[in-house]
Design a protein around this motif. Structure first.
Motif, PDB file in Angstrom:
ATOM      1  N   GLU A   1       0.831  -1.201   0.000  1.00  0.00           N
ATOM      2  CA  GLU A   1       0.000   0.000   0.000  1.00  0.00           C
ATOM      3  C   GLU A   1       0.867   1.254   0.000  1.00  0.00           C
ATOM      4  O   GLU A   1       0.416   2.326  -0.404  1.00  0.00           O
ATOM      5  CB  GLU A   1      -0.933  -0.016   1.204  1.00  0.00           C
ATOM      6  CG  GLU A   1      -1.962  -1.138   1.139  1.00  0.00           C
ATOM      7  CD  GLU A   1      -2.834  -1.207   2.377  1.00  0.00           C
ATOM      8  OE1 GLU A   1      -2.638  -0.366   3.291  1.00  0.00           O
ATOM      9  OE2 GLU A   1      -3.704  -2.088   2.437  1.00  0.00           O
ATOM     10  N   THR A   2       2.101   1.117   0.493  1.00  0.00           N
ATOM     11  CA  THR A   2       3.093   2.180   0.430  1.00  0.00           C
ATOM     12  C   THR A   2       4.422   1.557   0.036  1.00  0.00           C
ATOM     13  O   THR A   2       4.577   0.335   0.030  1.00  0.00           O
ATOM     14  CB  THR A   2       3.244   2.892   1.792  1.00  0.00           C
ATOM     15  OG1 THR A   2       3.636   1.921   2.776  1.00  0.00           O
ATOM     16  CG2 THR A   2       1.933   3.530   2.223  1.00  0.00           C
ATOM     17  N   LEU A   3       5.392   2.394  -0.271  1.00  0.00           N
ATOM     18  CA  LEU A   3       6.726   1.918  -0.614  1.00  0.00           C
ATOM     19  C   LEU A   3       7.396   1.352   0.639  1.00  0.00           C
ATOM     20  O   LEU A   3       7.529   2.044   1.643  1.00  0.00           O
ATOM     21  CB  LEU A   3       7.558   3.069  -1.176  1.00  0.00           C
ATOM     22  CG  LEU A   3       8.993   2.739  -1.613  1.00  0.00           C
ATOM     23  CD1 LEU A   3       8.982   1.836  -2.836  1.00  0.00           C
ATOM     24  CD2 LEU A   3       9.758   4.030  -1.897  1.00  0.00           C
ATOM     25  N   PRO A   4       7.845   0.092   0.622  1.00  0.00           N
ATOM     26  CA  PRO A   4       8.492  -0.480   1.808  1.00  0.00           C
ATOM     27  C   PRO A   4       9.729   0.309   2.226  1.00  0.00           C
ATOM     28  O   PRO A   4      10.540   0.710   1.382  1.00  0.00           O
ATOM     29  CB  PRO A   4       8.868  -1.893   1.347  1.00  0.00           C
ATOM     30  CG  PRO A   4       7.863  -2.217   0.300  1.00  0.00           C
ATOM     31  CD  PRO A   4       7.632  -0.920  -0.433  1.00  0.00           C
ATOM     32  N   ASP A   5       9.861   0.524   3.504  1.00  0.00           N
ATOM     33  CA  ASP A   5      11.017   1.237   4.036  1.00  0.00           C
ATOM     34  C   ASP A   5      12.293   0.509   3.646  1.00  0.00           C
ATOM     35  O   ASP A   5      12.390  -0.718   3.752  1.00  0.00           O
ATOM     36  CB  ASP A   5      10.901   1.317   5.558  1.00  0.00           C
ATOM     37  CG  ASP A   5      11.977   2.184   6.164  1.00  0.00           C
ATOM     38  OD1 ASP A   5      12.354   3.184   5.539  1.00  0.00           O
ATOM     39  OD2 ASP A   5      12.445   1.845   7.266  1.00  0.00           O
TER      40      ASP A   5
ATOM     41  N   THR B   1       9.757   5.518 -10.695  1.00  0.00           N
ATOM     42  CA  THR B   1       9.074   6.232  -9.626  1.00  0.00           C
ATOM     43  C   THR B   1       8.094   5.265  -8.966  1.00  0.00           C
ATOM     44  O   THR B   1       7.653   4.293  -9.591  1.00  0.00           O
ATOM     45  CB  THR B   1       8.308   7.452 -10.156  1.00  0.00           C
ATOM     46  OG1 THR B   1       7.271   7.014 -11.050  1.00  0.00           O
ATOM     47  CG2 THR B   1       9.246   8.402 -10.894  1.00  0.00           C
ATOM     48  N   ALA B   2       7.750   5.534  -7.723  1.00  0.00           N
ATOM     49  CA  ALA B   2       6.806   4.670  -7.005  1.00  0.00           C
ATOM     50  C   ALA B   2       6.010   5.515  -6.021  1.00  0.00           C
ATOM     51  O   ALA B   2       6.580   6.329  -5.289  1.00  0.00           O
ATOM     52  CB  ALA B   2       7.547   3.554  -6.278  1.00  0.00           C
ATOM     53  N   ARG B   3       4.703   5.311  -6.020  1.00  0.00           N
ATOM     54  CA  ARG B   3       3.846   6.036  -5.089  1.00  0.00           C
ATOM     55  C   ARG B   3       2.591   5.218  -4.809  1.00  0.00           C
ATOM     56  O   ARG B   3       2.220   4.329  -5.578  1.00  0.00           O
ATOM     57  CB  ARG B   3       3.458   7.404  -5.654  1.00  0.00           C
ATOM     58  CG  ARG B   3       2.646   7.372  -6.929  1.00  0.00           C
ATOM     59  CD  ARG B   3       2.214   8.770  -7.337  1.00  0.00           C
ATOM     60  NE  ARG B   3       1.510   8.824  -8.597  1.00  0.00           N
ATOM     61  CZ  ARG B   3       0.203   8.569  -8.747  1.00  0.00           C
ATOM     62  NH1 ARG B   3      -0.523   8.219  -7.696  1.00  0.00           N
ATOM     63  NH2 ARG B   3      -0.376   8.648  -9.933  1.00  0.00           N
ATOM     64  N   SER B   4       1.940   5.528  -3.720  1.00  0.00           N
ATOM     65  CA  SER B   4       0.701   4.861  -3.370  1.00  0.00           C
ATOM     66  C   SER B   4      -0.412   5.282  -4.322  1.00  0.00           C
ATOM     67  O   SER B   4      -0.464   6.430  -4.780  1.00  0.00           O
ATOM     68  CB  SER B   4       0.309   5.194  -1.935  1.00  0.00           C
ATOM     69  OG  SER B   4       1.302   4.764  -1.020  1.00  0.00           O
ATOM     70  N   ALA B   5      -1.328   4.355  -4.611  1.00  0.00           N
ATOM     71  CA  ALA B   5      -2.441   4.640  -5.500  1.00  0.00           C
ATOM     72  C   ALA B   5      -3.564   3.651  -5.230  1.00  0.00           C
ATOM     73  O   ALA B   5      -3.341   2.579  -4.662  1.00  0.00           O
ATOM     74  CB  ALA B   5      -2.006   4.548  -6.959  1.00  0.00           C
ATOM     75  N   SER B   6      -4.764   4.016  -5.646  1.00  0.00           N
ATOM     76  CA  SER B   6      -5.914   3.116  -5.559  1.00  0.00           C
ATOM     77  C   SER B   6      -6.341   2.764  -6.975  1.00  0.00           C
ATOM     78  O   SER B   6      -6.494   3.645  -7.832  1.00  0.00           O
ATOM     79  CB  SER B   6      -7.075   3.788  -4.817  1.00  0.00           C
ATOM     80  OG  SER B   6      -6.733   4.029  -3.466  1.00  0.00           O
TER      81      SER B   6
ATOM     82  N   ALA C   1      -2.540   0.108  -3.721  1.00  0.00           N
ATOM     83  CA  ALA C   1      -1.389  -0.575  -4.297  1.00  0.00           C
ATOM     84  C   ALA C   1      -0.244   0.392  -4.490  1.00  0.00           C
ATOM     85  O   ALA C   1      -0.368   1.598  -4.232  1.00  0.00           O
ATOM     86  CB  ALA C   1      -1.777  -1.208  -5.642  1.00  0.00           C
ATOM     87  N   LEU C   2       0.883  -0.127  -4.960  1.00  0.00           N
ATOM     88  CA  LEU C   2       2.053   0.684  -5.271  1.00  0.00           C
ATOM     89  C   LEU C   2       2.120   0.866  -6.784  1.00  0.00           C
ATOM     90  O   LEU C   2       2.198  -0.103  -7.539  1.00  0.00           O
ATOM     91  CB  LEU C   2       3.327   0.005  -4.765  1.00  0.00           C
ATOM     92  CG  LEU C   2       4.599   0.849  -4.787  1.00  0.00           C
ATOM     93  CD1 LEU C   2       4.494   2.005  -3.786  1.00  0.00           C
ATOM     94  CD2 LEU C   2       5.819  -0.010  -4.468  1.00  0.00           C
ATOM     95  N   ARG C   3       2.060   2.126  -7.218  1.00  0.00           N
ATOM     96  CA  ARG C   3       2.112   2.449  -8.646  1.00  0.00           C
ATOM     97  C   ARG C   3       3.560   2.691  -9.054  1.00  0.00           C
ATOM     98  O   ARG C   3       4.236   3.538  -8.469  1.00  0.00           O
ATOM     99  CB  ARG C   3       1.278   3.689  -8.936  1.00  0.00           C
ATOM    100  CG  ARG C   3       1.268   4.118 -10.399  1.00  0.00           C
ATOM    101  CD  ARG C   3       0.469   5.408 -10.550  1.00  0.00           C
ATOM    102  NE  ARG C   3       0.385   5.868 -11.914  1.00  0.00           N
ATOM    103  CZ  ARG C   3       1.298   6.627 -12.515  1.00  0.00           C
ATOM    104  NH1 ARG C   3       2.384   7.010 -11.832  1.00  0.00           N
ATOM    105  NH2 ARG C   3       1.145   7.019 -13.765  1.00  0.00           N
ATOM    106  N   VAL C   4       4.026   1.970 -10.064  1.00  0.00           N
ATOM    107  CA  VAL C   4       5.427   2.045 -10.491  1.00  0.00           C
ATOM    108  C   VAL C   4       5.484   2.267 -11.998  1.00  0.00           C
ATOM    109  O   VAL C   4       4.773   1.601 -12.761  1.00  0.00           O
ATOM    110  CB  VAL C   4       6.189   0.750 -10.129  1.00  0.00           C
ATOM    111  CG1 VAL C   4       7.660   0.865 -10.520  1.00  0.00           C
ATOM    112  CG2 VAL C   4       6.049   0.439  -8.637  1.00  0.00           C
ATOM    113  N   GLU C   5       6.336   3.187 -12.427  1.00  0.00           N
ATOM    114  CA  GLU C   5       6.603   3.386 -13.850  1.00  0.00           C
ATOM    115  C   GLU C   5       7.989   3.987 -14.015  1.00  0.00           C
ATOM    116  O   GLU C   5       8.609   4.449 -13.046  1.00  0.00           O
ATOM    117  CB  GLU C   5       5.550   4.272 -14.508  1.00  0.00           C
ATOM    118  CG  GLU C   5       5.510   5.695 -14.029  1.00  0.00           C
ATOM    119  CD  GLU C   5       4.454   6.542 -14.740  1.00  0.00           C
ATOM    120  OE1 GLU C   5       3.830   6.053 -15.702  1.00  0.00           O
ATOM    121  OE2 GLU C   5       4.256   7.700 -14.333  1.00  0.00           O
TER     122      GLU C   5
END
Length: 237
Positions: free
Chosen positions: A32-36, A44-49, A55-59
């Protein structure tokens, strides 16, 4: 090569971060967030629905997407979220939803998957990734319909080299998948065999590995033109 962005850290849900069991080690994350402790390598990675879940949005970074060079900055290159866990043999399972991000004219197939056996400097790794737009649900023309899931080994064996030098040796296969839907990808890694399952069905078995196994990092892999979402990660050995 365009430099990767600097290391990023984010707070992670403590109850789902990492657990140790007597029978072996397990790492579980809702994503749900980027793991520490994660490292962003060209992404890039950020939280998203999306599609009913967080989920974690990655591109890929915009710099790589707009200025990068194929075969140098993207296309089976080290573009992934490196997670704070290593694995030599074991199982990696994650839910993936991927689709085109409309940021490039590159002929993308919504590439997203798992990186593993990654060296500390990202100079070598292996990967199994999905091409949902080549899945049977997308009804692609031949031979794309036989190319929905891919194994490769960076840096010597990207997909195009495999097709040229080792065609029909089982490094890619068909799968009953499509874009913009949740897909459960499970990759079982043994010393000399890799087996990939999609939604519980075995679709790819690689018996001629192209790199020696190492106790290397695990990552969430994406490639050009793709918006990928990752959820419910479990790594066990």
């Amino acid at each position: 090569m365009i430099p990767s962005p600097e290391i990023a850290h984010a707070r992670f849900l403590a109850s789902r971060s990492q657990t140790t069991k007597a029978a072996g080690r397990e790492y579980a994350a809702t994503l749900e967030t980027l793991p520490d402790g994660s490292t962003l390598r060209g992404v890039t990675a950020r939280s998203a629905s999306v599609a009913g879940r967080d989920a974690l949005r990655v591109e890929l970074t915009d710099q790589i997407t707009t200025q990068g060079i194929p075969g140098v900055d993207y296309v089976d290159q080290p573009t992934y979220v490196e997670l704070p866990v290593t694995l030599r043999t074991g199982s990696i399972e994650v839910d993936i939803l991927s689709r085109l991000n409309r940021k490039t004219t590159f002929d993308s197939r919504a590439f997203a998957g798992i990186a593993f056996h990654a060296s500390a400097d990202a100079s070598a790794f292996q990967s199994v990734y999905l091409r949902p737009l080549n899945g049977r649900k997308a009804d692609p023309p031949p031979p794309r319909d036989r190319r929905a899931i891919q194994y490769f080994a960076y840096p010597e064996w990207p997909f195009d080299t495999l097709r040229d030098q080792r065609p029909d040796e089982g490094y890619e296969a068909a799968a009953d998948i499509g874009p913009d839907e949740w897909i459960t990808l499970n990759v079982r890694i043994d010393e000399d065999v890799i087996t990939a399952r999609v939604d519980g069905t075995a679709v790819l078995r690689v018996e001629r590995l192209l790199a020696a196994p190492i106790d290397g990092a695990v990552g969430l892999f994406v490639d050009i033109g793709t918006e990928a979402f990752f959820s419910n990660l479990t790594i066990s050995q």
